[in-house]
Design a protein around this motif. Structure first.
Motif, PDB file in Angstrom:
ATOM      1  N   VAL A  99       0.751  -0.976   0.020  1.00 12.66           N
ATOM      2  CA  VAL A  99      -0.283  -0.086   0.220  1.00 12.66           C
ATOM      3  C   VAL A  99       0.866   1.239   0.429  1.00 12.66           C
ATOM      4  O   VAL A  99       0.987   1.790  -0.582  1.00 12.66           O
ATOM      5  CB  VAL A  99      -1.169   0.115   1.212  1.00 12.66           C
TER       6      VAL A  99
ATOM      7  N   ALA B 265       3.444   2.083  -2.999  1.00 11.78           N
ATOM      8  CA  ALA B 265       2.596   0.968  -4.411  1.00 11.78           C
ATOM      9  C   ALA B 265       3.109   2.889  -5.015  1.00 11.78           C
ATOM     10  O   ALA B 265       3.401   3.749  -4.521  1.00 11.78           O
ATOM     11  CB  ALA B 265       1.597   1.761  -4.576  1.00 11.78           C
TER      12      ALA B 265
ATOM     13  N   LYS C 190       3.702   5.553  -7.474  1.00 15.24           N
ATOM     14  CA  LYS C 190       2.502   6.614  -7.541  1.00 15.24           C
ATOM     15  C   LYS C 190       2.833   6.861  -9.380  1.00 15.24           C
ATOM     16  O   LYS C 190       2.481   7.668  -9.977  1.00 15.24           O
ATOM     17  CB  LYS C 190       2.823   7.797  -7.190  1.00 15.24           C
TER      18      LYS C 190
ATOM     19  N   THR D  44      -3.048  -6.270  -4.245  1.00 14.08           N
ATOM     20  CA  THR D  44      -3.624  -4.660  -3.544  1.00 14.08           C
ATOM     21  C   THR D  44      -4.018  -4.363  -5.171  1.00 14.08           C
ATOM     22  O   THR D  44      -2.869  -4.290  -6.237  1.00 14.08           O
ATOM     23  CB  THR D  44      -2.712  -4.061  -2.714  1.00 14.08           C
TER      24      THR D  44
ATOM     25  N   ALA E 120      -4.196  -0.423  -6.712  1.00 18.37           N
ATOM     26  CA  ALA E 120      -3.410   1.150  -6.761  1.00 18.37           C
ATOM     27  C   ALA E 120      -4.224   2.019  -8.058  1.00 18.37           C
ATOM     28  O   ALA E 120      -4.134   1.014  -8.761  1.00 18.37           O
ATOM     29  CB  ALA E 120      -2.449   1.705  -6.189  1.00 18.37           C
TER      30      ALA E 120
ATOM     31  N   ALA F  93      -9.372   3.311  -6.157  1.00 18.39           N
ATOM     32  CA  ALA F  93      -8.405   2.738  -6.857  1.00 18.39           C
ATOM     33  C   ALA F  93      -9.121   3.390  -8.179  1.00 18.39           C
ATOM     34  O   ALA F  93      -9.060   3.392  -9.283  1.00 18.39           O
ATOM     35  CB  ALA F  93      -8.093   1.928  -6.736  1.00 18.39           C
TER      36      ALA F  93
END
Lengths: 436, 314
Positions: free
Chosen positions: A177, A180, A182, A305, A307, A381
């Protein structure tokens, strides 16, 4: 007594009104769908072709059966796994079904050739196209509108997000998290940490673009995303617009992310294989891919996860939004068209079922307010990426465009051709391909 | 049915007299011919309906602009002109030529060599022949998938290269390696098929010729050059013609393994036609390329027939 006569009179007037507004020569009854959308009462058979896989067709069959129960005079003949080539051949032969699925990439061609019917807002209980568009998230129907008409609604709407393998991230000392990526630069940096070799053999990768599918589907998607993120356009007014600074930046970014394209088990029919079998620690995909990955490898359940997709300029986020859509054949009879649009309205009015069963989003606003949406993991997301999504370059030559982009990427990535000359060559190729 | 009629001038005098006396179909020869044509008719009809009519239709389409969705629009020879200027078409022709000649030349020699080996007395010859023939009967999709695995960066081919100390080859992503890889895979599949044809040719050469050659002092290579090769000439012609036609139509394995990539390095002409017609919906252009492929193959076949034609002067 007088009161009874008034009521009887009103009933007669109502019946006459309903009867008079239906299709010529047919008995009609109010639809169970949108108020005011009347359906024929005589037997109607419609054919529906869908391009989806087994899980989608199972759900569609169930929903169609429900619809047929509600309308005993309607028979829907459903066919699945139908490719766009078969649809085009059937259109040429005059045997295309009344409802067929069209990707937003193909839709322009169908609209120009006048083989798809404009959506009647009344079937959605609306008085105008704007009314229907307002039922959806902003801009998600942009690719389906031409002039003042809306030609389809999505059965599946995707914006690419970033899927992260929790186990591989944690094994590298990263938090899926907080760590992750960007930006694409972050992804390139993570590639150095997450790519693993045994001798000279690559056994794990951080992130790799997808090079499968001979039609260039994935390469065209990613190129669109990177060009949009760099502030450019791929197609403008039907002409190529990618040969510029944004295109150059897109290709440079692409090259910075290459690990080992040939080390892959992805195929066109299973494009998420490398992420599912935990060879790739990250991949890009739409909301529906979680379940696919879990089906391929049950160990992935709870092991990923999602994102928002990395960006080139985080202050100007952009991604791609693309859809597969229900369309109605212009050659259908008036009665068939009425039933076809009513069926499509019925099918598209159950976003919670589509999500719970096969993780398909259709982009309606009411879905976001439903409890099932609020309880969906990673929904922020998905909706973030949908909100910054832009449609594919609009051209009737999209099939040419995507393979030209794929060839350009191949030249740059695999043959080390200078990106500037690769872009110029691709522009020439597309200009030639799209000349009438 | 033009061929049914035999003119009186073609007939021997006696037959002509009989012909005068009786209607044409009453003669035994004519009846025999009529039956022959009758039996040929269904196949001829199939050929006309499913081969010649579509070919004519393809030629007509090649003169139109047609996207399946709107009616065809006549454009004359524009599609042919477009093809002549299209670098992708040029690349496809080049790739096809490289693939066809690369594969065929290897096939001619390897399959002849294998036929000679299997024609010689060998222990367990029939079993070995059967094993060697297996690749030729594997379905084409299975063959493509087998080679997809073999071409994998960590597949058997690279394991073998590594074992003999050679560097790994990126068979599917290196634009220089991918076509030689395809040639190798085609050799694996087609050499056994042509070996059988050669073997049949070899076994039809009477042993007496070799015995006579041996008496004249010719054995080994000399017997091969003076007896085997001349008598194998019709078989060689068949192998050369059929192999070139087969290889110029290669499609399924390329579509499955690379889809024409990387960077168009395996986009053979049939794949170019498929993509132009069925991905880009440019049926006119695809038909023009099909006509080009048809005439290209026909030209090569006629050329070979002429080259291999028996010299009437002996």
């Amino acid at each position: 007594m007088r009161c009874g006569r008034v009521v009887l009179g009103m009933i007669v007037v109502l019946v006459v009104c309903l009867g008079g507004s239906g299709p010529r020569g047919s008995g009609i009854s109010p639809a169970t769908g949108a108020a005011g959308w009347v359906l024929p009462t005589e037997p109607v058979t419609i054919n529906e072709w869908d391009g989806g896989d087994g899980t989608k067709s199972a759900l569609l069959r169930e929903l169609i059966a429900q619809y047929e129960q509600m309308h005993p005079n309607v028979t829907v003949k459903f066919e699945t796994d139908v490719k766009s080539l078969k649809v085009a051949a059937a259109i040429a032969a005059g045997t295309a079904p009344e409802i067929f699925e069209a990707s937003d990439a193909n839709l322009q061609k169908y609209i120009v050739a006048k083989v798809v019917e404009p959506l009647p807002p009344a079937a959605w209980g609306q008085t105008s196209v704007d009314g229907v568009v307002a039922l959806y998230l902003p801009h998600v129907l942009d690719a389906l509108i031409s002039g003042h008409s809306l030609y389809a609604v999505p059965d599946q709407l995707n914006a690419h997000s970033l899927y992260i393998n929790n186990r591989l991230f944690r094994a590298a000392g990263l938090d899926p998290v907080t760590d992750a990526p960007k930006t694409w630069d972050d992804v390139a940096r993570l590639n150095t940490v997450l790519t693993k070799k045994q001798g000279d053999r690559v056994v794990q990768k951080g992130f790799e673009m997808r090079y499968v599918c001979d039609d260039g589907h994935w390469q065209a998607h990613i190129f669109h995303i990177l060009v949009y993120q760099a502030g450019g356009e791929v197609i403008k007014d039907g002409k190529p617009a990618f040969n510029g600074e944004a295109g150059l930046r897109a290709l440079a970014t692409w090259k910075s992310l290459v690990v080992a394209p040939s080390v892959t088990n992805n195929t066109c029919s299973s494009p998420y294989q490398d992420f599912a079998v935990e060879q790739d620690a990250m991949t890009f995909a739409g909301p529906h891919v979680g379940k696919i990955v879990e089906r391929i490898n049950p160990a992935m359940q709870g092991n990923y996860t999602v994102a928002p997709l990395p960006q080139l300029r985080p202050d100007h986020p952009a991604t791609l939004i693309y859809s597969f859509n229900w369309t109605v054949n212009t050659r259908a009879s008036a009665a068939q068209k009425r039933v076809a649009w009513d069926l499509i309205h019925f099918l598209s009015s159950k976003p919670e079922v589509w999500w719970q069963r096969i993780q398909f989003l259709q982009g309606t606003k009411d879905w976001l307010g439903m409890p099932v949406a609020r309880n969906t993991p990673f929904m922020s997301a998905f909706t973030h990426d949908m909100s910054v999504g832009r449609p594919l370059g609009r051209t009737t030559y999209y099939a040419d465009l995507q393979t030209i982009i794929a060839r350009m990427v191949d030249r740059v990535v695999l043959k080390n051709v200078d990106p500037k000359s690769a872009l110029a060559e691709a522009e020439q190729e597309f200009t030639r391909a799209s000349s009438p | 049915m033009v061929g049914l009629r035999t003119t009186p001038a073609d007939m021997p005098a006696k037959a002509r007299d009989v012909g005068r006396a009786r209607p044409w179909l009453r003669s035994a020869e004519a009846r025999h011919q009529a039956w022959g044509y009758l039996f040929l008719a269904p196949m001829f009809l199939l050929l006309v309906v499913f081969k010649f009519v579509p070919m004519l239709q393809a030629f007509y389409l090649s003169l139109t602009s047609y996207d399946l969705l709107s009616p065809p629009r006549f454009v004359g020879l524009r599609n042919y002109a477009t093809l002549l200027q299209d670098p992708l078409f040029h690349q496809s022709v080049g790739v096809t030529a490289y693939y066809v000649f690369g594969t065929c030349v290897l096939i001619w020699f390897v399959s002849l060599g294998m036929a000679l080996i299997f024609n010689a007395p060998l222990p367990a010859k029939n079993v070995l022949r059967t094993i060697y023939f297996i690749p030729a009967i594997v379905p084409v999709v299975v063959y493509a998938i087998i080679w997809l695995f073999l071409f994998h960066p960590y597949g058997l081919l690279n394991v073998a290269l590594h074992a003999i100390g050679l560097p790994a080859v990126q068979w599917l992503s290196d634009t220089r390696a991918v076509l030689p890889g395809f040639i190798l895979s085609s050799l694996w599949r087609f050499a056994p098929y042509f070996m059988i044809i050669y073997l049949a040719g070899l076994q039809s050469i009477p042993l007496e010729y070799y015995e006579a050659a041996a008496i004249d002092g010719a054995a080994g290579a000399q017997a091969f050059r003076c007896v085997t090769l001349p008598l194998l000439r019709p078989t060689i012609l068949l192998v050369v013609v059929v192999s070139i036609i087969l290889m110029s139509k290669v499609f399924t394995n390329v579509l499955i393994i690379t889809g024409g990539g990387p960077a168009g390095a395996t986009r053979v002409l049939s794949l170019f036609i498929y993509q132009t017609g069925f991905q880009y919906f440019k049926m006119g252009l695809a038909s023009a390329a099909s006509i080009f492929l048809l005439f290209g193959t026909m030209t090569f076949t006629l050329l070979q027939l002429r080259l291999f034609r028996d010299d009437p002067r002996g």
